[in-house]
Scaffold this active site. Structure first.
Site, PDB file in Angstrom:
ATOM      1  N   HIS A 186       0.719  24.683  -8.512  1.00 27.87           N
ATOM      2  CA  HIS A 186       0.596  25.401  -7.236  1.00 27.87           C
ATOM      3  C   HIS A 186       1.205  26.790  -7.469  1.00 27.87           C
ATOM      4  CE1 HIS A 186       1.683  26.436  -3.065  1.00 27.87           C
ATOM      5  NE2 HIS A 186       0.871  25.499  -2.661  1.00 27.87           N
ATOM      6  N   ASP A 193       8.352  20.151  -9.704  1.00 28.38           N
ATOM      7  CA  ASP A 193       7.842  20.400  -8.353  1.00 28.38           C
ATOM      8  C   ASP A 193       7.341  19.056  -7.832  1.00 28.38           C
ATOM      9  OD1 ASP A 193       6.411  20.951  -6.093  1.00 28.38           O
ATOM     10  OD2 ASP A 193       5.159  22.523  -6.993  1.00 28.38           O
ATOM     11  N   GLN A 198       4.404  17.071  -3.904  1.00 27.31           N
ATOM     12  CA  GLN A 198       3.322  16.115  -3.642  1.00 27.31           C
ATOM     13  C   GLN A 198       3.657  14.714  -4.136  1.00 27.31           C
ATOM     14  OE1 GLN A 198       0.815  16.736  -1.757  1.00 27.31           O
ATOM     15  NE2 GLN A 198       0.652  18.962  -1.739  1.00 27.31           N
ATOM     16  N   LYS A 253       5.832  17.946   4.413  1.00 25.03           N
ATOM     17  CA  LYS A 253       4.802  17.095   3.808  1.00 25.03           C
ATOM     18  C   LYS A 253       5.233  15.632   3.801  1.00 25.03           C
ATOM     19  CE  LYS A 253       3.314  20.658   0.540  1.00 25.03           C
ATOM     20  NZ  LYS A 253       2.114  21.286   1.108  1.00 25.03           N
ATOM     21  N   CYS A 305      -4.072  27.155  -3.101  1.00 26.14           N
ATOM     22  CA  CYS A 305      -2.958  27.831  -3.778  1.00 26.14           C
ATOM     23  C   CYS A 305      -2.817  27.381  -5.226  1.00 26.14           C
ATOM     24  CB  CYS A 305      -1.632  27.624  -3.046  1.00 26.14           C
ATOM     25  SG  CYS A 305      -1.608  28.327  -1.420  1.00 26.14           S
TER      26      CYS A 305
HETATM   27  N1  PMP Z   1       4.123  22.699  -4.663  1.00 26.37           N
HETATM   28  C1  PMP Z   1       3.067  21.950  -4.374  1.00 26.37           C
HETATM   29  C2  PMP Z   1       2.497  21.052  -5.426  1.00 26.37           C
HETATM   30  C3  PMP Z   1       2.529  22.005  -3.086  1.00 26.37           C
HETATM   31  O1  PMP Z   1       1.449  21.267  -2.802  1.00 26.37           O
HETATM   32  C4  PMP Z   1       3.108  22.863  -2.119  1.00 26.37           C
HETATM   33  C5  PMP Z   1       2.548  22.964  -0.717  1.00 26.37           C
HETATM   34  N2  PMP Z   1       1.167  23.195  -0.641  1.00 26.37           N
HETATM   35  C6  PMP Z   1       4.209  23.614  -2.496  1.00 26.37           C
HETATM   36  C7  PMP Z   1       4.695  23.507  -3.765  1.00 26.37           C
HETATM   37  C8  PMP Z   1       4.877  24.552  -1.551  1.00 26.37           C
HETATM   38  O2  PMP Z   1       5.439  23.906  -0.457  1.00 26.37           O
HETATM   39  P1  PMP Z   1       5.992  24.836   0.736  1.00 26.37           P
HETATM   40  O3  PMP Z   1       4.802  25.619   1.209  1.00 26.37           O
HETATM   41  O4  PMP Z   1       6.494  23.893   1.754  1.00 26.37           O
HETATM   42  O5  PMP Z   1       7.028  25.692   0.150  1.00 26.37           O
END
Ligand code: PMP
Length: 420
Positions: A134, A211, A214, A237, A377
Site C-alpha cells: 500500500h 504493515d 489488513q 478497519k 492505493c
Molecule cells: N496498509 C494497508 C495494507 C492498508 O490497506 C491501509 C488502508 N487502506 C493502510 C496501510 C493505511 O491505513 P490508514 O489509512 O488507516 O492509515
C-alpha cells in the site's frame, strides 16, 4: 460449518439496514473501512457522558477515570496482539502515521549525533519493501531514502500473485537496514510468509516492520511469534472508530529510538535550554492523544475477541472459498490475486473484460452493493499485473453468502446495462 452467527452479528450494526435506492445495503468494502457495532458507539458515548477529561495530569476524578480508560485501552490492545508489555503499544492516528513514526525516527537518528546505529541511514544502506505495498508502506520509505541517500529495493511479486520469496537472499543483504512489508495485501488478498522474511532480515542485522492493517482485523495475531520489530495497524478497519492507529514496537528498540513528534506529555523535564524525554510509550505520544477513539478501539477489540479471531478467520476463508469459483464463472472476469483460499483473505480484486471498474462499481451501487474500485492505493502492484484499476470486494464478520450472490448477480447485469 459456520462458526459465526452472522444474523446475530448483523443486528449489532444498524448501518447494515440502510436502504440504498430501494435495496438493502450489501457492504463489501470493509478492507477500506469496516462498519461499527452499537457496542463501540455505546462505549464512546458512555465515556463522553461520564468520564471525559484530559489524561495523566489531572488530579480530579474525571481525569483519573479518563487516564484509566486510555491506559486500559492500551492494555487491551497489548493483550489482543500478545505484546509482552503494554508499554510497547503506541497510539497514533492511523496505520499511515504508525509507519511514518518509524520513518521519521530514522530520519531523526540519521541527523542526530550519537543516535543508535540501527536507525541511521546513509549512502550504501538499503531499505527493502515489496512490490505489493500500500502507498502507506512505500512512500514514507521512498522519502526517507531520498533524504538520507539510502537505496530502496523491493521483493517482486510472481505471476501467481505471491511474493517472490526465492529472491529474498539476493534482495535482503548485509546492506539492508530495514525490511518493511505487508502481512496481507489490500489489493491481491495475498498473505505473505512473514517468518521467512524476518529470519533472513534478522540474520543480516536488519529491522523488520510489518504493515498489519489488513491482518490484525482478520486473524489471531501474536507479535512475538510474528518475529517483527514493529507492527502497524489501524482502528477503523477492525470495527473501531477512525482517528486511531497502533504502532507496536519491541521495548528495547522503542527505548533506543528518537521521537517523531515532540511537545507536551512526552517529557520528564524541560528547561529553556533542553528537554529529557519520557520513556515509551509516552515518548511517542506528544500532545493530547485520541482518548475517546482509544475507548472505542478497546470496545471493538472486546467485540472481536468475543467472536473469536479463529472463528473470524474461518468465516472469511469460507466466504473466499464461496466467492472465488462463482466469480470465475462470470464471463470475462479475471481475479487479480491467488485462487487458493488458504494463502489469502476474503479481499478479492478482479477485472471484467470490456468494462471499466468505475462503471462496474456504479452498476453494483445501483443495486445497493458497495465495492471499492480504483488502484486501492497500491499503484505499483496494479502496474505489475497490467491493470490501472480493479473492482474489489472485501468481507468481514457481518458478510453473508447472500451478499456475494447479489454481487455476482450485479456483475451479470453490468453486461446488459452497457450493451443496451
Ligand atoms: N496498509 C494497508 C495494507 C492498508 O490497506 C491501509 C488502508 N487502506 C493502510 C496501510 C493505511 O491505513 P490508514 O489509512 O488507516 O492509515
Amino acid at each position: 460449518a459456520p462458526r459465526l452467527d452472522v444474523e446475530k452479528i448483523r443486528a449489532d450494526f444498524p448501518i447494515l439496514n440502510r436502504d440504498i435506492g430501494g435495496h438493502r445495503l450489501a457492504y463489501l468494502d470493509s478492507a477500506a473501512t469496516s462498519q461499527r457495532p452499537r457496542q463501540v458507539e455505546e462505549a464512546m458515548r458512555e465515556f463522553s457522558e461520564h468520564s471525559n477529561a484530559n489524561i495523566s495530569r489531572s488530579v480530579h476524578t474525571l481525569g483519573a477515570e479518563a487516564t484509566e480508560a486510555y491506559e486500559g485501552a492500551r492494555s487491551r490492545v497489548a493483550a489482543f496482539i500478545k505484546a509482552p508489555s503494554a508499554d510497547e503499544v503506541i497510539f497514533t492516528k492511523n496505520a499511515t502515521e504508525s509507519i511514518n513514526l518509524v520513518a521519521y525516527a530514522m530520519l531523526a537518528a540519521t541527523v542526530e549525533k550519537g543516535a543508535d546505529e540501527r536507525f541511521r541511514l546513509g549512502e550504501g544502506d538499503e531499505i527493502v519493501v515489496t512490490q505489493m505495498e500500500h502507498h502507506a508502506n512505500l512512500v514514507p520509505w521512498q522519502e526517507l531514502c531520498k533524504r538520507t541517500g539510502a537505496t530502496l529495493k523491493w521483493i517482486g511479486v510472481r505471476d501467481d500473485f505471491r511474493l517472490d520469496i526465492d529472491s529474498i537472499d539476493q534482495v535482503i543483504t548485509e546492506r539492508t537496514k530495514l525490511v518493511a512489508l505487508t502481512h496481507v495485501s489490500n489489493l491481491l488478498g495475498t498473505r505473505n510468509p512473514l517468518s521467512q522474511v524476518t529470519k533472513r532480515a534478522h540474520a543480516v542485522g536488519a529491522l523488520v516492520l510489518v504493515d498489519a492493517a489488513q491482518s490484525v482485523p482478520h486473524m489471531p495475531i501474536d507479535v512475538t511469534e510474528m518475529g517483527a520489530d514493529f507492527v502497524a495497524f489501524t482502528g477503523h478497519k477492525m470495527l473501531g472508530p477512525t482517528g486511531i492507529g497502533v504502532l507496536w514496537g519491541r521495548a528495547e528498540l522503542l527505548e533506543a529510538m528518537p521521537p517523531f513528534l515532540s511537545g507536551g506529555s512526552m517529557i520528564t523535564t524541560v528547561t529553556m535550554e533542553e528537554t529529557t524525554f519520557a520513556a515509551a510509550p509516552a515518548k511517542f505520544e506528544a500532545g493530547t492523544p485520541p482518548i475517546s477513539a482509544a475507548v472505542g478501539l478497546a470496545a471493538a477489540i472486546d467485540y472481536l475477541d468475543n467472536l473469536g479471531m479463529d472463528n473470524i478467520l474461518h468465516h472469511e476463508k469460507e466466504l473466499a472459498a464461496y466467492a472465488l469459483p462463482r466469480l470465475e464463472q462470470v464471463e470475462g472476469l479475471h481475479v487479480i490475486g491467488p485462487r487458493v483460499p488458504i494463502a489469502r483473505g476474503a479481499t478479492i480484486s478482479f477485472t471484467l473484460d470490456g468494462f471499466h471498474p468505475h462503471d462496474v462499481g456504479q452498476v453494483l451501487d445501483s443495486d445497493g452493493v458497495a465495492v471499492r474500485v480504483g488502484h486501492h492505493c497500491a499503484k505499483p502492484v496494479c502496474s505489475r499485473y497490467g491493470v490501472t484499476a480493479t473492482t474489489r470486494l472485501s468481507a468481514y464478520v457481518y458478510t453473508t453468502t447472500e451478499e456475494i450472490d447479489r454481487l455476482i448477480a450485479g456483475l451479470e447485469k453490468v453486461r446488459k446495462v452497457f450493451s443496451r
